[in-house]
Design a protein around this motif. Sequence first.
Motif, PDB file in Angstrom:
ATOM      1  N   GLU B 177       0.590  -4.716  -3.547  1.00  0.00           N
ATOM      2  CA  GLU B 177      -0.082  -3.859  -2.575  1.00  0.00           C
ATOM      3  C   GLU B 177      -0.239  -4.536  -1.231  1.00  0.00           C
ATOM      4  N   THR B 178      -0.607  -5.827  -1.272  1.00  0.00           N
ATOM      5  CA  THR B 178      -0.779  -6.560  -0.022  1.00  0.00           C
ATOM      6  C   THR B 178       0.533  -6.611   0.737  1.00  0.00           C
ATOM      7  N   LEU B 180       2.954  -4.509   0.599  1.00  0.00           N
ATOM      8  CA  LEU B 180       3.313  -3.209   1.142  1.00  0.00           C
ATOM      9  C   LEU B 180       2.434  -2.834   2.340  1.00  0.00           C
ATOM     10  N   MET B 181       1.205  -3.316   2.329  1.00  0.00           N
ATOM     11  CA  MET B 181       0.300  -2.958   3.419  1.00  0.00           C
ATOM     12  C   MET B 181       0.637  -3.709   4.701  1.00  0.00           C
TER      13      MET B 181
ATOM     14  N   ARG C  27      -6.017  -3.950  -3.637  1.00  0.00           N
ATOM     15  CA  ARG C  27      -6.067  -4.933  -2.551  1.00  0.00           C
ATOM     16  C   ARG C  27      -6.007  -4.250  -1.194  1.00  0.00           C
ATOM     17  N   ALA C  28      -5.138  -3.257  -1.107  1.00  0.00           N
ATOM     18  CA  ALA C  28      -4.956  -2.598   0.179  1.00  0.00           C
ATOM     19  C   ALA C  28      -6.021  -1.531   0.355  1.00  0.00           C
ATOM     20  N   GLN C  40       0.830   5.811   6.857  1.00  0.00           N
ATOM     21  CA  GLN C  40       2.166   5.246   7.010  1.00  0.00           C
ATOM     22  C   GLN C  40       2.913   5.236   5.671  1.00  0.00           C
ATOM     23  N   ASN C  42       4.286   2.966   3.937  1.00  0.00           N
ATOM     24  CA  ASN C  42       3.961   1.982   2.918  1.00  0.00           C
ATOM     25  C   ASN C  42       2.692   2.339   2.164  1.00  0.00           C
ATOM     26  N   ILE C  46       2.404   2.665  -1.801  1.00  0.00           N
ATOM     27  CA  ILE C  46       1.358   2.049  -2.622  1.00  0.00           C
ATOM     28  C   ILE C  46       0.721   3.087  -3.528  1.00  0.00           C
ATOM     29  N   LEU C  50       2.557   2.495  -7.020  1.00  0.00           N
ATOM     30  CA  LEU C  50       1.755   1.446  -7.641  1.00  0.00           C
ATOM     31  C   LEU C  50       0.509   2.009  -8.323  1.00  0.00           C
TER      32      LEU C  50
END
Lengths: 260, 254, 326
Positions: B177-178, B180-181, C27-28, C40, C42, C46, C50
């Motif tokens: 995730e990190t 991708l962010m 996390r995000a 966006q 990404n 996510i 994910l």
Amino acid sequence: MNIGIHNLHLRLGDRPVLSDIDLQLDAGEFVGLLGPNGAGKSSLLRCMAGLLPPDNGHIHLDDRPLNALPRMQRARQIAYLEQDADCHWPMMVEDVVALGRLPYRLATRRNWTELDPVCRQHIDTALEESDLVALRRRRVDGLSGGERRRVMLARTLATGSRLLLADEPAAGLDPAHQLQLMQLLAAKADEGMTVVVVLHDLALAARYCRRIVLLAGGRKVADGSPGEVLNPEQLSRTYGIRAYVGETEGLPVILPLDRI
Amino acid sequence: MSLNLCADVLLLHLARPEQIASLTFLAATSPLSPVHDLAAGLPINHGSAEEVIALQPDLVLVHRYSNTHLVNALEDLGFRLWEVESPDSLESAAAQMEALALVLGNPERGKQLAGQLRQLPAGSEPASNTSPVVAVYGPNGMTTGAGSLLHDLIQRTGLRNFASQQQLPATGRIPLETLLMHPPRALVLSGEKQQQGSTLAEQTLQHPALRQMAGTLPTAHIPGRYWSCGGPEILEAGQRLRQLRTQLTAEGAP
Amino acid sequence: MTARHWLLSGLLFTVGTLFLLSLMSGRAELTWSVLFGNGQANAQLILWELRLPRSLLAVIVGAALGMSGAVLQGFMRNPLADAGLIGVSAGAALGAVLTLYSGLAALFALALPLGGLSGAALAVTLVYLLAGRDSSILTLILAGVAINSFAAALTSLALNMAPNPYAALEIVFWLLGSLAERSMEHVSLAAPLILAGMAMLMATGRGLDALSLGEDTARSLGISMPLLRLLVLGGTALSVGAAVAVTGSVGFIGLVVPHLLRPLIGYRPSQLLLPSALGGAALLLAADIAIRRMPTDVELKLGVLTALIGAPFFLYLLIRTRRQHP
């Protein structure tokens, strides 16, 4: 419903449990199955319930072979009360009694109040007959031993079968409920149900059963009315006891005196 | 005699073949070994003190992270030990090679290889604040941050390291995730290409989200065996990084 | 609305809420608007690649574990039966490990859940043979301990013998379970088998009700024991086997959930199945959200958290049931 047993043999392992049993029971009979411990009473009852396949011989239900009967049909026609029957989960009394309706599939409904009227009727009647109406919403784990026995009996009655096989239903009941139980079973027989009970209380059997089948060592040793079977000689031969057989107020009394 | 894969690597490059009494069984067989060819046919050991005693070598190479009980036992038995470290920079890798070559009596070989390493970033500008960010992503999301040799190499090639931007340690993990962010400009995949998918760790490299991302980014494949031991294989890693940098420049990166 | 309807709606609502919360945990930092296609590319990646598979897996795996626990407890008439405790999960992990690391799973993807299924089937049959009917709690637990440690040992052996150096490190995943970085491929691989298994388990209701009166009585009520056995053991193997093959073995869900819900539905085993599935889904979602929201650098394994809650609960249950039926 009549049930016919011909030349039945059963072995468990090497040990012969039942040998050469012939028995013909007609609709409305109230039969006491008696005999000393290990005589094969419970095994015979399980054979008749279709739970134990005999090694030899035939069992017919209304002239149809028992083992040819479809599972569900058999379950509707024969109610079987296991010895020491109990419920593993602390369910509510009426839920346990409703399990007797399982052969009718409807009892899978989540809530017994959603059941169809016929089904409900059977459950209500069974509760009434077993003197459980006041306890219907109690959990079985909070009941006394005798109350639980009655719940188990009510469960078998709820099935509405035409043949009732009960293994020691009177064990653990107080005298009042023993009398009530036997009267209830006698009444059921009068209505046309075939009732077979395994009993140890000789006086109770003599007073209520119309017919006594006496087993010993896996063989039928006597079959007849209580007066014919339950006499001192027969009792000393099969049970090895000296017993007083008499009557009071016109009712039979059998009192074991001592062992021989 | 060497009791560790990284020590095997250095030994094979710095010693003359007749000097080598024994290597670990990993050198010739492990997919992590970059020296299959060199190690083929040489005697092997399984890293036990018994084997050392049987061979009575003049010098035993162990690793900083070798089993301490083993190292202590060998010290008590009076063996001469030399401890290999996983270098944390290009300079320390070069210095280690020179030092070991000296001990082995081949100082010229050490100087030559160390010199090649020191020249490695030649032709590249060191990284600045505007340099493109590249993320190292391995099985299980393993990455490498500041204080690692690969990080040093990345910086010298004129790239910034994603892991150090995220304040990750020399050995760390990036959650997908990190990644991708904060999408980097390029990816360095450090898994073994031919083995992918056979373990769960390597399945992370097969994750659709990562594949989708990798499809849009310039990507270099630099398996860990090229840089984790500090042998001359670093040269190949440097080569691939430089190609990546060239590609990024061509795409207009600062 | 009956009490049961209220319970089911409440559970369904909880699962739905937790599902959304799960999509928003990680996390995000994502905003809710991402759900509606904003943000966006990404962020979309996510969310859909994910978090969605992760949350979906939590739901179906949790449901499988919860329901199998309820069924096993009803079938064995033992409140301590649970796929994890009696070794079924460990067997499934072994089966999955064998197919994965031997490379079989690389040849055809379905080999992985099928491997898990075979391992689970073997373990559940073994437990049944060792301690199947009316066994004491002690026998069941001891059989579980034996199967668990044997399967774990074989798993560890298989991992250490695997040609890939990463393999040996992955024992933790198989023993403790995790939903991290799973993809839609895992969902589509496991979901059909898990759902098929749960359908089999759902069909056991009548049989389990009857079994609460003992095996003889159940048969006298028209229950076919061989059929019931097939449904219970097969359904457990399918659902737990396929679940463990993609998430590793997450413990205690099947123990805790049915036990908490049983008093609410009046103790009838058939009534416990659906609520346990929903409760299992809710618990696993909650646990997975919790580990993502914990301020640890490296995400905890799912099984760590469920064991932290489940193991003390198990001890409490053990002491209590031992007191009731010594």
